[in-house]
Design a protein around this motif. Structure first.
Motif, mmCIF file in Angstrom:
data_model
loop_
_atom_site.group_PDB
_atom_site.id
_atom_site.type_symbol
_atom_site.label_atom_id
_atom_site.label_comp_id
_atom_site.label_asym_id
_atom_site.label_seq_id
_atom_site.Cartn_x
_atom_site.Cartn_y
_atom_site.Cartn_z
ATOM 1 N N GLY A 1 64.770 47.059 70.976
ATOM 2 C CA GLY A 1 64.679 47.568 72.343
ATOM 3 C C GLY A 1 64.510 46.448 73.356
ATOM 4 O O GLY A 1 65.175 46.433 74.396
ATOM 5 N N HIS A 2 63.634 45.495 73.043
ATOM 6 C CA HIS A 2 63.448 44.358 73.955
ATOM 7 C C HIS A 2 64.723 43.527 74.075
ATOM 8 O O HIS A 2 65.067 43.059 75.164
ATOM 9 N N ALA A 3 65.425 43.335 72.964
ATOM 10 C CA ALA A 3 66.684 42.578 73.017
ATOM 11 C C ALA A 3 67.711 43.290 73.894
ATOM 12 O O ALA A 3 68.386 42.654 74.721
ATOM 13 N N ALA A 4 67.814 44.606 73.747
ATOM 14 C CA ALA A 4 68.752 45.374 74.573
ATOM 15 C C ALA A 4 68.351 45.340 76.045
ATOM 16 O O ALA A 4 69.208 45.284 76.934
ATOM 17 N N ILE A 5 67.051 45.360 76.306
ATOM 18 C CA ILE A 5 66.564 45.276 77.688
ATOM 19 C C ILE A 5 66.964 43.941 78.305
ATOM 20 O O ILE A 5 67.494 43.896 79.425
ATOM 21 N N LEU A 6 66.716 42.860 77.594
ATOM 22 C CA LEU A 6 67.072 41.543 78.129
ATOM 23 C C LEU A 6 68.579 41.414 78.317
ATOM 24 O O LEU A 6 69.047 40.873 79.326
ATOM 25 N N TRP A 7 69.353 41.908 77.369
ATOM 26 C CA TRP A 7 70.817 41.855 77.488
ATOM 27 C C TRP A 7 71.274 42.620 78.727
ATOM 28 O O TRP A 7 72.100 42.142 79.497
ATOM 29 N N THR A 8 70.725 43.806 78.922
ATOM 30 C CA THR A 8 71.113 44.641 80.059
ATOM 31 C C THR A 8 70.709 44.001 81.386
ATOM 32 O O THR A 8 71.486 44.004 82.342
ATOM 33 N N ALA A 9 69.511 43.461 81.451
ATOM 34 C CA ALA A 9 69.013 42.913 82.719
ATOM 35 C C ALA A 9 69.648 41.579 83.078
ATOM 36 O O ALA A 9 69.864 41.299 84.260
ATOM 37 N N LEU A 10 69.956 40.773 82.085
ATOM 38 C CA LEU A 10 70.393 39.412 82.375
ATOM 39 C C LEU A 10 71.905 39.212 82.341
ATOM 40 O O LEU A 10 72.396 38.188 82.794
ATOM 41 N N SER A 11 72.654 40.167 81.813
ATOM 42 C CA SER A 11 74.108 40.001 81.824
ATOM 43 C C SER A 11 74.627 40.259 83.237
ATOM 44 O O SER A 11 74.095 41.095 83.968
ATOM 45 N N PRO A 12 75.656 39.510 83.639
ATOM 46 C CA PRO A 12 76.151 39.644 85.018
ATOM 47 C C PRO A 12 76.829 40.993 85.247
ATOM 48 O O PRO A 12 77.384 41.593 84.330
ATOM 49 N N ALA B 1 59.437 41.742 79.097
ATOM 50 C CA ALA B 1 59.999 41.696 77.747
ATOM 51 C C ALA B 1 59.414 40.522 76.961
ATOM 52 O O ALA B 1 59.109 40.656 75.772
ATOM 53 N N ALA B 2 59.235 39.378 77.619
ATOM 54 C CA ALA B 2 58.624 38.226 76.941
ATOM 55 C C ALA B 2 57.190 38.539 76.513
ATOM 56 O O ALA B 2 56.781 38.194 75.397
ATOM 57 N N LEU B 3 56.435 39.198 77.383
ATOM 58 C CA LEU B 3 55.070 39.594 77.025
ATOM 59 C C LEU B 3 55.073 40.598 75.877
ATOM 60 O O LEU B 3 54.236 40.526 74.971
ATOM 61 N N GLY B 4 56.014 41.528 75.900
ATOM 62 C CA GLY B 4 56.109 42.523 74.832
ATOM 63 C C GLY B 4 56.434 41.900 73.487
ATOM 64 O O GLY B 4 55.831 42.254 72.465
ATOM 65 N N VAL B 5 57.366 40.967 73.481
ATOM 66 C CA VAL B 5 57.723 40.282 72.227
ATOM 67 C C VAL B 5 56.553 39.430 71.749
ATOM 68 O O VAL B 5 56.273 39.367 70.545
ATOM 69 N N THR B 6 55.840 38.785 72.668
ATOM 70 C CA THR B 6 54.670 37.990 72.299
ATOM 71 C C THR B 6 53.590 38.871 71.679
ATOM 72 O O THR B 6 53.003 38.517 70.649
ATOM 73 N N ALA B 7 53.316 40.015 72.281
ATOM 74 C CA ALA B 7 52.317 40.948 71.729
ATOM 75 C C ALA B 7 52.759 41.463 70.370
ATOM 76 O O ALA B 7 51.945 41.601 69.453
ATOM 77 N N LEU B 8 54.037 41.719 70.224
ATOM 78 C CA LEU B 8 54.576 42.183 68.949
ATOM 79 C C LEU B 8 54.399 41.124 67.869
ATOM 80 O O LEU B 8 53.954 41.418 66.759
ATOM 81 N N ALA B 9 54.689 39.878 68.205
ATOM 82 C CA ALA B 9 54.520 38.782 67.245
ATOM 83 C C ALA B 9 53.049 38.554 66.911
ATOM 84 O O ALA B 9 52.702 38.272 65.763
#
Length: 152
Positions: free
Chosen positions: A120-131, A92-100
């Motif tokens: 989409g990337h924000a939702a992915i990070l929220w889903t993966a990192l929330s406990p 997701a970090a790579l995707g946001v970097t490429a997008l920027a």
């Protein structure tokens, strides 16, 4: 206890896989839509992009940008949870970097597809990192009966 964790984990994996599909489709549709802009197809046929020669390493980098979310669709289903959280964060970090990095030449349709990718990337990070939710005994029995496991 394990049944609840695995059901929540399966739901979360399914959600991640669907979100990575969403990001991939928006990335591809943005690229396909861009080809129909005046002069872009002629530039690409001549080996250029935006008036600059298209270097082989740049084409490879573009392929990697597309392949990362495609791979994450599958990896969301098969990686162990700890490895998946790490891979998701990096991807997701790579995707946001490429997008920027591609933001220098946006027109309104590019901005729309980029916004969808960003969400989409924000939702992915929220889903993966929330406990994961704490297991509850009653929930475990109901969840077990939904998948056909007999209650004891």
């Amino acid at each position: 206890l394990a049944m609840t964790d695995s059901l929540d984990n399966l739901r979360r994996r399914g959600r991640l896989s669907a979100l990575w599909t969403f990001v991939t489709l928006n990335l591809l549709f943005r690229d396909v839509h861009e080809v129909f802009e005046p002069g872009v197809l002629a530039d690409l046929a001549g080996g250029a992009l935006g008036g600059s020669p298209l270097a082989p390493w740049l084409a490879l980098a573009g392929g990697a940008v597309v392949e990362i979310p495609v791979a994450m669709v599958v990896l969301s289903r098969v990686l162990p949870w700890g490895a998946l959280r790490a891979a998701t964060s990096v991807a997701a970090a790579l995707g946001v970097t490429a997008l920027a990095a591609s933001s220098a030449v946006w027109d309104p349709d590019d901005a729309f597809f980029a916004a969808m990718q960003g969400l989409g990337h924000a939702a992915i990070l929220w889903t993966a990192l929330s406990p994961l939710p704490a297991p509850r005994p009653g929930l475990r029995l109901r969840a077990a009966s939904r998948v056909g496991v007999a209650e004891v």
